[in-house]
Design a protein around this motif. Structure first.
Motif, mmCIF file in Angstrom:
data_model
loop_
_atom_site.group_PDB
_atom_site.id
_atom_site.type_symbol
_atom_site.label_atom_id
_atom_site.label_comp_id
_atom_site.label_asym_id
_atom_site.label_seq_id
_atom_site.Cartn_x
_atom_site.Cartn_y
_atom_site.Cartn_z
ATOM 1 N N ALA A 1 25.626 -11.688 8.810
ATOM 2 C CA ALA A 1 24.849 -12.912 8.987
ATOM 3 C C ALA A 1 25.283 -13.652 10.250
ATOM 4 C CB ALA A 1 24.998 -13.812 7.752
ATOM 5 N N ALA A 2 26.588 -13.739 10.468
ATOM 6 C CA ALA A 2 27.094 -14.414 11.664
ATOM 7 C C ALA A 2 26.671 -13.668 12.933
ATOM 8 C CB ALA A 2 28.615 -14.535 11.590
ATOM 9 N N ALA B 1 20.729 -16.640 18.819
ATOM 10 C CA ALA B 1 21.058 -17.624 19.848
ATOM 11 C C ALA B 1 20.787 -17.071 21.246
ATOM 12 C CB ALA B 1 22.516 -18.062 19.717
ATOM 13 N N ARG B 2 21.093 -15.803 21.449
ATOM 14 C CA ARG B 2 20.821 -15.179 22.750
ATOM 15 C C ARG B 2 19.318 -15.135 23.024
ATOM 16 N NH1 ARG B 2 23.108 -11.309 26.561
ATOM 17 N NH2 ARG B 2 25.053 -11.752 25.527
ATOM 18 N N HIS C 1 14.436 -23.148 20.991
ATOM 19 C CA HIS C 1 15.507 -23.070 20.002
ATOM 20 C C HIS C 1 15.061 -23.547 18.631
ATOM 21 C CE1 HIS C 1 17.305 -23.199 23.976
ATOM 22 N NE2 HIS C 1 18.247 -22.424 23.456
ATOM 23 N N SER C 2 15.482 -22.804 17.619
ATOM 24 C CA SER C 2 15.208 -23.165 16.231
ATOM 25 C C SER C 2 16.414 -23.878 15.650
ATOM 26 C CB SER C 2 14.936 -21.899 15.413
ATOM 27 O OG SER C 2 16.127 -21.125 15.293
ATOM 28 N N ASP C 3 16.240 -24.399 14.447
ATOM 29 C CA ASP C 3 17.378 -24.843 13.660
ATOM 30 C C ASP C 3 17.852 -23.620 12.887
ATOM 31 O OD1 ASP C 3 17.262 -27.477 14.512
ATOM 32 O OD2 ASP C 3 15.912 -28.059 12.901
ATOM 33 N N LEU C 4 19.112 -23.285 13.013
ATOM 34 C CA LEU C 4 19.716 -22.131 12.351
ATOM 35 C C LEU C 4 20.745 -22.620 11.356
ATOM 36 C CD1 LEU C 4 20.559 -19.789 15.360
ATOM 37 C CD2 LEU C 4 19.044 -19.234 13.474
ATOM 38 N N ARG D 1 8.586 -13.595 16.235
ATOM 39 C CA ARG D 1 8.396 -12.157 16.452
ATOM 40 C C ARG D 1 9.644 -11.519 17.048
ATOM 41 N NH1 ARG D 1 3.119 -14.084 17.555
ATOM 42 N NH2 ARG D 1 3.593 -14.375 19.759
ATOM 43 N N ARG D 2 10.274 -12.199 17.982
ATOM 44 C CA ARG D 2 11.497 -11.653 18.588
ATOM 45 C C ARG D 2 12.616 -11.552 17.554
ATOM 46 N NH1 ARG D 2 12.406 -12.408 24.216
ATOM 47 N NH2 ARG D 2 14.412 -11.432 23.780
ATOM 48 N N VAL D 3 12.759 -12.568 16.704
ATOM 49 C CA VAL D 3 13.791 -12.524 15.668
ATOM 50 C C VAL D 3 13.495 -11.403 14.688
ATOM 51 C CG1 VAL D 3 14.842 -13.786 13.752
ATOM 52 C CG2 VAL D 3 14.410 -14.957 15.923
#
Length: 101
Positions: free
Chosen positions: A40-41, A48-49, A57-60, A89-91
């Protein structure tokens, strides 16, 4: 160039192409389950990359074996835009490589 908010219909159409993602208020959201805290980490670092590459940027939130993402576009007044779906889509493209479900 200004980023335009998507209509509810456009959001629903795009969500249909991204299993596991949903509309959560004024954001799109997804929770990934992973085989371990380390996995997960590692996913968080990889996300983040991607976010830095996209300059979006999202909230993670990192849990023991989960990663939660919520995202909207601040420059569009907090609305959901195509930028959010590009990030989603990238995630999705990297999550399986970390063992995410």
């Amino acid at each position: 160039m200004a980023v335009e908010p998507l209509s509810h219909k456009e959001i629903e159409e795009r969500l249909a192409e991204l299993p596991g993602w949903s509309l959560d208020g004024d954001r799109i959201a997804r929770v990934y389950r992973l085989p371990s805290h380390f996995a997960a980490a590692a996913l968080v670092v990889h996300v983040a990359r991607v976010q830095d590459e996209l300059d979006h940027h999202s909230d993670l939130v990192l849990g023991y074996n989960t990663v939660s993402l919520t995202v909207n576009t601040h420059s569009a007044g907090g609305a959901v835009t195509e930028k959010d779906f590009e990030l989603a889509r990238r995630v999705e493209g990297i999550a399986a490589g970390h063992g995410a479900e």
